[in-house]
Design a protein around this motif. Structure first.
Motif, PDB file in Angstrom:
ATOM      1  N   SER A   1      -0.591  20.755  -0.968  1.00  0.00           N
ATOM      2  CA  SER A   1      -1.386  19.551  -0.899  1.00  0.00           C
ATOM      3  C   SER A   1      -1.365  19.096   0.565  1.00  0.00           C
ATOM      4  O   SER A   1      -0.413  19.641   1.475  1.00  0.00           O
ATOM      5  CB  SER A   1      -0.878  18.372  -1.733  1.00  0.00           C
ATOM      6  N   SER A   2      -2.221  18.341   1.263  1.00  0.00           N
ATOM      7  CA  SER A   2      -2.114  17.928   2.493  1.00  0.00           C
ATOM      8  C   SER A   2      -1.196  16.851   2.692  1.00  0.00           C
ATOM      9  O   SER A   2      -0.845  16.203   3.777  1.00  0.00           O
ATOM     10  CB  SER A   2      -3.334  17.464   3.252  1.00  0.00           C
ATOM     11  N   ILE A   3      -0.638  16.200   1.380  1.00  0.00           N
ATOM     12  CA  ILE A   3       0.069  15.009   1.538  1.00  0.00           C
ATOM     13  C   ILE A   3       1.564  15.457   1.747  1.00  0.00           C
ATOM     14  O   ILE A   3       1.956  15.941   0.431  1.00  0.00           O
ATOM     15  CB  ILE A   3      -0.240  14.310   0.169  1.00  0.00           C
ATOM     16  N   LYS A   4       2.241  15.236   2.461  1.00  0.00           N
ATOM     17  CA  LYS A   4       3.526  15.935   2.806  1.00  0.00           C
ATOM     18  C   LYS A   4       4.850  14.711   2.779  1.00  0.00           C
ATOM     19  O   LYS A   4       5.590  14.892   2.457  1.00  0.00           O
ATOM     20  CB  LYS A   4       3.799  16.738   4.071  1.00  0.00           C
ATOM     21  N   TYR A   5       4.241  13.694   3.080  1.00  0.00           N
ATOM     22  CA  TYR A   5       4.939  12.173   2.977  1.00  0.00           C
ATOM     23  C   TYR A   5       4.290  11.164   2.163  1.00  0.00           C
ATOM     24  O   TYR A   5       3.107  11.088   2.208  1.00  0.00           O
ATOM     25  CB  TYR A   5       5.104  11.884   4.299  1.00  0.00           C
ATOM     26  N   LEU A   6       4.913  10.202   1.686  1.00  0.00           N
ATOM     27  CA  LEU A   6       4.232   9.217   1.072  1.00  0.00           C
ATOM     28  C   LEU A   6       5.178   7.920   1.663  1.00  0.00           C
ATOM     29  O   LEU A   6       6.439   8.049   2.168  1.00  0.00           O
ATOM     30  CB  LEU A   6       4.661   9.095  -0.468  1.00  0.00           C
TER      31      LEU A   6
ATOM     32  N   LEU B   1       0.792  -1.180   0.106  1.00  0.00           N
ATOM     33  CA  LEU B   1       0.031  -0.105   0.151  1.00  0.00           C
ATOM     34  C   LEU B   1       0.917   1.265   0.136  1.00  0.00           C
ATOM     35  O   LEU B   1       2.152   1.261   0.745  1.00  0.00           O
ATOM     36  CB  LEU B   1      -0.778   0.072   1.206  1.00  0.00           C
ATOM     37  N   VAL B   2       0.398   2.247  -0.668  1.00  0.00           N
ATOM     38  CA  VAL B   2       1.177   3.367  -0.609  1.00  0.00           C
ATOM     39  C   VAL B   2       0.499   4.633  -0.064  1.00  0.00           C
ATOM     40  O   VAL B   2      -0.944   4.737  -0.603  1.00  0.00           O
ATOM     41  CB  VAL B   2       1.500   4.107  -2.039  1.00  0.00           C
ATOM     42  N   TYR B   3       0.421   5.104   1.103  1.00  0.00           N
ATOM     43  CA  TYR B   3      -0.284   5.759   1.906  1.00  0.00           C
ATOM     44  C   TYR B   3       0.206   7.369   1.601  1.00  0.00           C
ATOM     45  O   TYR B   3       1.465   7.808   1.531  1.00  0.00           O
ATOM     46  CB  TYR B   3      -0.084   5.873   3.327  1.00  0.00           C
ATOM     47  N   GLY B   4      -0.791   8.369   1.330  1.00  0.00           N
ATOM     48  CA  GLY B   4      -0.367   9.964   1.427  1.00  0.00           C
ATOM     49  C   GLY B   4      -0.613  10.158   3.009  1.00  0.00           C
ATOM     50  O   GLY B   4      -1.710   9.958   3.438  1.00  0.00           O
TER      51      GLY B   4
ATOM     52  N   GLY C   1       1.410   9.074  10.453  1.00  0.00           N
ATOM     53  CA  GLY C   1       1.077   9.725  11.916  1.00  0.00           C
ATOM     54  C   GLY C   1      -0.215  10.419  12.039  1.00  0.00           C
ATOM     55  O   GLY C   1      -1.037  10.631  12.816  1.00  0.00           O
ATOM     56  N   SER C   2      -0.417  11.164  10.874  1.00  0.00           N
ATOM     57  CA  SER C   2      -1.905  11.836  10.652  1.00  0.00           C
ATOM     58  C   SER C   2      -2.188  12.144   9.088  1.00  0.00           C
ATOM     59  O   SER C   2      -1.271  11.988   8.325  1.00  0.00           O
ATOM     60  CB  SER C   2      -1.586  13.461  11.204  1.00  0.00           C
ATOM     61  N   GLY C   3      -3.492  12.212   9.228  1.00  0.00           N
ATOM     62  CA  GLY C   3      -3.734  12.653   7.742  1.00  0.00           C
ATOM     63  C   GLY C   3      -3.536  11.721   6.604  1.00  0.00           C
ATOM     64  O   GLY C   3      -2.986  11.972   5.822  1.00  0.00           O
ATOM     65  N   ASP C   4      -4.080  10.478   7.037  1.00  0.00           N
ATOM     66  CA  ASP C   4      -3.651   9.245   5.887  1.00  0.00           C
ATOM     67  C   ASP C   4      -4.758   9.027   5.121  1.00  0.00           C
ATOM     68  O   ASP C   4      -5.886   9.096   5.249  1.00  0.00           O
ATOM     69  CB  ASP C   4      -3.221   8.160   6.590  1.00  0.00           C
ATOM     70  N   GLN C   5      -4.394   8.758   3.906  1.00  0.00           N
ATOM     71  CA  GLN C   5      -5.240   8.191   2.781  1.00  0.00           C
ATOM     72  C   GLN C   5      -4.384   7.332   1.849  1.00  0.00           C
ATOM     73  O   GLN C   5      -3.241   7.381   1.800  1.00  0.00           O
ATOM     74  CB  GLN C   5      -5.704   9.395   2.038  1.00  0.00           C
TER      75      GLN C   5
END
Ligand code: IYT
Ligand code: CU
Ligand code: CU
Length: 336
Positions: free
Chosen positions: A137-142, A74-77, A107-111
């Motif tokens: 964007s709210s995606i700062k890490y993958l 799985l790849v999470y944003g 840790g937070s804000g995952d999709q």
């Protein structure tokens, strides 16, 4: 590309269109860093931090999966990763590798932005569509999560399962997003139980679903996702046997979802055990999820991006204190 005035407008449009088709993309390797799991059923996660000054558009995913080694990936944003270590334990039903910390993927804000199951092909987003990540964007890490089914084929130097992210810095006019539907609740011993959820769409833009993914543990028989217009006019978005590889499958029917429509999902679970099975995060528990991947015009994906209910026995599609839906396609929603 500029078109001097004397160029016939039509020819100019073709030229620009041709350029768009030949979108310049780069590939970024999001791979395990020569991971060495000691045991099968290990779940490892590895993060990449995105540049916060630049916005990137992910337009495709090309898996690098060593057969037999990975059960799923799985790849999470994430807004924040579960950890900033290069590698950590991150399984919901996992073996824990000593010497590594244990955290959730995000840790937070995952999709979830990509999911790979055995034999899954690459996922190419429709033309002009991209997952917007980084600055705007709210995606700062993958974060890549790999569920190791077997460790027998892992070479001496370690495992590099993962995904090549196809991305561009060219702004894409349409934004991809994922809507997650899920439930709570429980299935009594020796029962067939419907886990249901539904939510009304508030976003005023037209939403174009193009792929879906289902997720249950061992009791799942059928997961179906629906668009319900006027609370009684049902149209199937996607339906799958959740025991098949849990990846994003393309949505065949051309359809759009708009404000006022209801999105609904049902997991049909058969519990042949002697005990009640609850929704929860271990192998002994269950989960009921329907993920709808879509695109919308503009820069921001649809919010909220989750739709959870209490599930059975107190919440159901047709219940007064539930979804208030009627004309329920009971048979079609529970048979493949
Ligand atoms: C309790 C439940 O349904 N958990 C699901 C869905 C879920 C995913 C994410 C819930 C939350 C999330 O932030 I992302 I809160 C669940 O854990 N599903 C798994 C995980 O995503 C791995 C799956 O495979 O869909
Ligand atoms: Cu798996
Ligand atoms: Cu699960």
């Amino acid at each position: 590309m500029h078109c001097t005035p004397w160029l016939v407008a039509f020819g100019c449009i073709l030229a620009i269109q041709a350029k768009k088709e030949s979108l310049v993309t780069e590939e970024f390797p999001l791979l395990m860093p020569n991971a060495k799991p000691d045991l099968p059923e290990t779940y490892f996660c590895t993060p990449i931090r995105l540049d916060t000054d630049l916005t990137y558009y992910i337009v495709g995913f090309r898996p690098n999966a060593t057969k037999m080694t990975a059960h799923h990936m799985l790849v999470y944003g994430c807004e924040e990763p579960g950890s900033k270590d290069p590698l950590w334990n991150c399984g919901e039903m996992a073996v824990k590798q000593p010497g590594l910390k244990t955290h959730k993927p995000c840790g937070s804000g995952d999709q979830i932005v990509y999911a790979w199951g055995m034999d899954a092909p690459s996922l190419e987003l429709p033309a002009g569509v991209g997952f917007r990540v980084g600055a705007d964007s709210s995606i700062k890490y993958l974060v890549l999560q790999v569920h190791y089914a077997s460790i027998d084929e892992i070479p001496e130097k370690g495992d590099d399962s993962g995904v090549f992210l196809q991305y561009t810095e060219e702004q894409q006019p349409k934004s991809a997003g994922v809507l997650l539907l899920g439930t709570g609740g429980f299935a009594p011993a020796h029962s067939t139980t419907y886990f249901e959820t539904s939510c009304e769409i508030e976003d005023t833009r037209e939403i174009h679903p193009f792929a879906f993914r289902t997720h249950t543990h061992g009791l799942g028989k059928v997961v179906s996702g629906w668009r319900v217009r006027d609370k009684n006019n049902w149209k199937l978005i996607g339906k799958k046997d959740p025991m098949l590889p849990q990846m994003f499958y393309p949505i065949e029917t051309e359809m759009t979802v708009r404000k006022g429509d209801t999105i609904a999902a049902r997991c049909t679970m058969v519990n042949n055990r002697d005990r009640t099975v609850y929704i929860g995060t271990t192998n002994e528990d269950e989960m009921c999820n329907f993920y709808m991947m879509y695109w919308v015009e503009g820069k921001q994906p649809v919010t909220p991006n989750t739709c959870f209910t209490r599930g059975p026995p107190t919440w159901s599609w047709g219940g007064w204190f539930g979804g208030g839906l009627s004309n329920i396609p009971d048979l079609e929603a529970s048979t493949l």
